[in-house]
Design a protein around this motif. Structure first.
Motif, PDB file in Angstrom:
ATOM      1  N   SER A 188      -2.930  -8.077   5.935  1.00 21.31           N
ATOM      2  CA  SER A 188      -3.365  -6.775   6.431  1.00 21.31           C
ATOM      3  C   SER A 188      -3.115  -6.737   7.939  1.00 21.31           C
ATOM      4  O   SER A 188      -2.772  -7.755   8.557  1.00 21.31           O
ATOM      5  N   ALA A 197      -3.026  -5.344  -1.600  1.00 14.68           N
ATOM      6  CA  ALA A 197      -1.604  -5.020  -1.672  1.00 14.68           C
ATOM      7  C   ALA A 197      -0.956  -5.740  -2.850  1.00 14.68           C
ATOM      8  O   ALA A 197      -0.102  -5.175  -3.542  1.00 14.68           O
ATOM      9  N   ALA A 200      -1.827  -3.961  -5.906  1.00 13.14           N
ATOM     10  CA  ALA A 200      -1.014  -2.754  -6.021  1.00 13.14           C
ATOM     11  C   ALA A 200       0.357  -3.066  -6.612  1.00 13.14           C
ATOM     12  O   ALA A 200       0.886  -2.311  -7.438  1.00 13.14           O
ATOM     13  N   VAL A 249       4.059  -0.148   3.410  1.00 17.62           N
ATOM     14  CA  VAL A 249       2.973   0.602   2.790  1.00 17.62           C
ATOM     15  C   VAL A 249       3.148   0.510   1.275  1.00 17.62           C
ATOM     16  O   VAL A 249       4.214   0.837   0.749  1.00 17.62           O
ATOM     17  N   ILE A 250       2.099   0.057   0.582  1.00 15.58           N
ATOM     18  CA  ILE A 250       2.138  -0.070  -0.872  1.00 15.58           C
ATOM     19  C   ILE A 250       0.933   0.672  -1.427  1.00 15.58           C
ATOM     20  O   ILE A 250      -0.192   0.435  -1.005  1.00 15.58           O
ATOM     21  N   GLU A 251       1.162   1.564  -2.369  1.00 10.64           N
ATOM     22  CA  GLU A 251       0.087   2.407  -2.898  1.00 10.64           C
ATOM     23  C   GLU A 251      -0.657   1.708  -4.036  1.00 10.64           C
ATOM     24  O   GLU A 251      -0.056   1.219  -4.985  1.00 10.64           O
ATOM     25  N   LYS A 253      -3.517   2.325  -6.928  1.00 11.34           N
ATOM     26  CA  LYS A 253      -4.255   3.329  -7.689  1.00 11.34           C
ATOM     27  C   LYS A 253      -5.669   2.823  -7.954  1.00 11.34           C
ATOM     28  O   LYS A 253      -5.852   1.745  -8.518  1.00 11.34           O
ATOM     29  N   VAL A 259      -5.665   7.309  -4.587  1.00 13.64           N
ATOM     30  CA  VAL A 259      -4.646   6.337  -4.182  1.00 13.64           C
ATOM     31  C   VAL A 259      -4.987   5.803  -2.798  1.00 13.64           C
ATOM     32  O   VAL A 259      -5.265   6.568  -1.876  1.00 13.64           O
ATOM     33  N   ASN A 260      -4.996   4.481  -2.676  1.00 16.30           N
ATOM     34  CA  ASN A 260      -5.245   3.826  -1.391  1.00 16.30           C
ATOM     35  C   ASN A 260      -3.926   3.270  -0.877  1.00 16.30           C
ATOM     36  O   ASN A 260      -3.242   2.522  -1.572  1.00 16.30           O
ATOM     37  N   LYS A 261      -3.560   3.631   0.345  1.00 11.46           N
ATOM     38  CA  LYS A 261      -2.313   3.149   0.939  1.00 11.46           C
ATOM     39  C   LYS A 261      -2.578   1.840   1.672  1.00 11.46           C
ATOM     40  O   LYS A 261      -3.253   1.809   2.693  1.00 11.46           O
ATOM     41  N   CYS A 262      -2.050   0.765   1.122  1.00 12.22           N
ATOM     42  CA  CYS A 262      -2.230  -0.561   1.717  1.00 12.22           C
ATOM     43  C   CYS A 262      -1.131  -0.810   2.760  1.00 12.22           C
ATOM     44  O   CYS A 262       0.055  -0.837   2.422  1.00 12.22           O
ATOM     45  N   ARG A 263      -1.537  -0.956   4.004  1.00 16.12           N
ATOM     46  CA  ARG A 263      -0.576  -1.223   5.077  1.00 16.12           C
ATOM     47  C   ARG A 263      -0.401  -2.735   5.198  1.00 16.12           C
ATOM     48  O   ARG A 263      -1.364  -3.473   5.332  1.00 16.12           O
TER      49      ARG A 263
END
Length: 270
Positions: A188, A197, A200, A249-251, A253, A259-263
């Motif tokens: 992260s 992530a 995801a 960025v990986i989405e 669910k 949807v949470n955007k994982c940076r």
């Protein structure tokens, strides 16, 4: 939570679990810090700020109140509690953080003179009964027999009764999302292994039923069942990253449909 021993109580009570982990109660940390916001709101916000991972950085459980009600309590790893104190950005937070650092230094040096309790080693009949109950619970939860056997060996060893079980060494290596993140180097923005992530990515893969394994776990005095993955899933995660150019960025669910955007930051492997 059972099996906690108070080892320091000069500012915030610090406890040691049966496995040697140093932890604190979230409610006691909240009280000493003098936070004005409600505990339930504060703990959720701070755990989110720290990107804390449940069962690794903290555990939540319900406890009974004297008035007959129930409340949600949190057990925090000392590193997590230290970070939460620092995030208060005031003198009290600095004081608590310095106190935690001193506790860490003291016990790394082996100075345990201030223990105010001791945990008695369980006698063999009690351990046998515990093993029987846990074996039945894990079997009912669908845990494979070889992983149940590995958990039995761990319980006996932790209780002071080592078991010679060479066949357990044949148990294949398994991965959870955090260990996959560490091995590949998926972090992260705060520098923590990005288990969400990895979750995801796994959502996007074709995973076979026999690649997912339900195993026992024991953390901070709590036992339960968790999901881990075989080597083939680890390889699929690596291949997905290669095929998709290591996205930043990986989405993910969520269960509620959001949807949470994982940076993601990619770094050196652990």
């Amino acid at each position: 939570m059972n099996g906690l021993t108070v080892i320091e109580n000069e500012l915030v009570p610090v406890y040691e679990t049966s496995t040697g982990e140093k932890v604190v109660y979230g409610s006691e940390l909240h009280e000493v810090l003098g936070v004005k916001s409600k505990f339930a709101d504060w703990i959720k916000n701070r755990l989110n700020d720290c990107e804390a991972v449940e069962y690794e950085d903290f555990e939540a459980f319900s406890k009974n109140l004297e008035n007959g009600g129930r409340t949600k309590e949190y057990i925090l790893r000392l590193d997590t509690a230290k970070e939460m104190a620092m995030l208060e950005r005031n003198e009290k937070g600095k004081q608590v953080r310095r106190y935690f650092i001193q506790v860490e230094k003291k016990f790394k040096a082996g100075k345990t003179s201030k223990k105010v309790q001791s945990v008695k080693k369980e006698k063999l009949p009690s351990v046998n009964m515990m093993v029987k109950n846990i074996k039945e619970a894990l079997h009912d939860a669908g845990v494979d027999s070889k992983y149940i056997a590995a958990e039995v060996v761990r319980i006996y060893s932790d209780s002071g009764y080592p078991v010679n079980a060479p066949l357990i060494s044949d148990t294949p290596k398994l991965w959870d999302c955090t260990t996959i993140a560490k091995e590949i180097g998926i972090y992260s923005e705060s520098g923590r292994p990005h288990d969400k992530a990895v979750s995801a990515i796994i959502q996007k893969l074709d995973i076979f039923t026999d690649e997912v394994v339900r195993t026992a776990y024991s953390r901070n005095g709590h036992d339960g069942v968790t999901v881990q993955y075989k080597d083939s899933v680890f390889q699929k995660v690596v291949e997905w990253l290669q095929e998709n150019g290591y996205p930043t960025v990986i989405e993910l669910k969520l269960a509620n449909g959001n949807v949470n955007k994982c940076r993601v930051v990619y770094g050196e492997v652990a």
